[in-house]
Design an enzyme around this catalytic site. Structure first.
Site, PDB file in Angstrom:
ATOM      1  N   HIS A  20       0.833  -1.203   0.000  1.00 12.57           N
ATOM      2  CA  HIS A  20       0.000   0.000   0.000  1.00 12.57           C
ATOM      3  C   HIS A  20       0.868   1.252   0.000  1.00 12.57           C
ATOM      4  CE1 HIS A  20      -3.249   2.611   2.025  1.00 12.57           C
ATOM      5  NE2 HIS A  20      -3.469   2.549   0.719  1.00 12.57           N
ATOM      6  N   ASP A  28       9.094   5.235 -20.204  1.00 16.73           N
ATOM      7  CA  ASP A  28       9.703   5.132 -21.528  1.00 16.73           C
ATOM      8  C   ASP A  28      11.187   4.803 -21.355  1.00 16.73           C
ATOM      9  OD1 ASP A  28      11.225   7.595 -21.212  1.00 16.73           O
ATOM     10  OD2 ASP A  28       9.449   8.718 -21.800  1.00 16.73           O
ATOM     11  N   HIS A  98       7.637  17.548 -14.887  1.00 17.77           N
ATOM     12  CA  HIS A  98       8.438  16.366 -15.217  1.00 17.77           C
ATOM     13  C   HIS A  98       9.678  16.247 -14.328  1.00 17.77           C
ATOM     14  CE1 HIS A  98       9.851  13.052 -17.622  1.00 17.77           C
ATOM     15  NE2 HIS A  98      10.981  13.680 -17.903  1.00 17.77           N
ATOM     16  N   PHE A 120       7.112  11.837 -22.821  1.00 19.26           N
ATOM     17  CA  PHE A 120       6.467  11.827 -21.504  1.00 19.26           C
ATOM     18  C   PHE A 120       5.570  10.608 -21.283  1.00 19.26           C
ATOM     19  CE2 PHE A 120       7.481  16.235 -22.494  1.00 19.26           C
ATOM     20  CZ  PHE A 120       8.295  16.531 -21.413  1.00 19.26           C
ATOM     21  N   ALA A 121       5.960   9.465 -21.849  1.00 18.63           N
ATOM     22  CA  ALA A 121       5.215   8.215 -21.666  1.00 18.63           C
ATOM     23  C   ALA A 121       5.647   7.564 -20.355  1.00 18.63           C
ATOM     24  CB  ALA A 121       5.443   7.280 -22.850  1.00 18.63           C
ATOM     25  N   ASN A 122       5.274   8.219 -19.256  1.00 19.24           N
ATOM     26  CA  ASN A 122       5.636   7.760 -17.922  1.00 19.24           C
ATOM     27  C   ASN A 122       4.456   7.970 -16.986  1.00 19.24           C
ATOM     28  OD1 ASN A 122       8.602   7.567 -18.584  1.00 19.24           O
ATOM     29  ND2 ASN A 122       8.301   9.750 -18.887  1.00 19.24           N
TER      30      ASN A 122
END
Length: 131
Positions: A20, A28, A98, A120-122
């Site tokens: 938790h 990326d 970012h 920004f594929a995070n």
């Protein structure tokens, strides 16, 4: 071997070990990852596996209570942003710059590296509990 779902043993183990409020990141291949963080590198070639395919698979197995995205994703990669929010529909989320997202990686339980090359594929998935 599992019947369905994720087959990668390292990824299965990381999901099973998440607790938790742990941070579980899908990233990326260019995201700088701090030393000492468990990296599960699934990247093969550009685009394989995709960020969304990985997110769908992981979120189908991992209990997620919320998520964090980079503010820049909304404007620079709006389609991926919208698809990410659709996959995680109904979950609370927040945006951070970012540079701050990169600092939050220090708290990550695991980072799953994809082959996605969209900017920004995070996403930081904040783990929940199933009870």
């Amino acid at each position: 071997m599992t019947k369905n779902g994720i087959l990668n043993p390292q990824l299965c183990s990381a999901i099973a070990g998440a607790g938790h409020t742990d941070y579980f990141v899908i990233a990326d291949p260019g995201l700088p990852i701090p030393e000492g963080i468990n990296v599960i590198d699934l990247s093969l070639v550009r685009g394989v596996p995709s960020f969304l395919d990985t997110l769908k698979a992981v979120s189908g197995e991992l209990v997620v209570e919320s998520y964090i995205l980079a503010e820049e994703m909304k404007n620079i990669s709006p389609r991926l942003h919208d698809e990410t929010c659709s996959v995680l529909q109904g979950l609370p989320h927040k945006y951070v710059p970012h540079e701050e997202l990169k600092q939050l990686l220090r708290r990550a339980k695991a980072v799953v590296r994809t082959g996605e090359t969209t900017s920004f594929a995070n996403v930081i998935l904040v783990c929940g509990v199933n009870f």
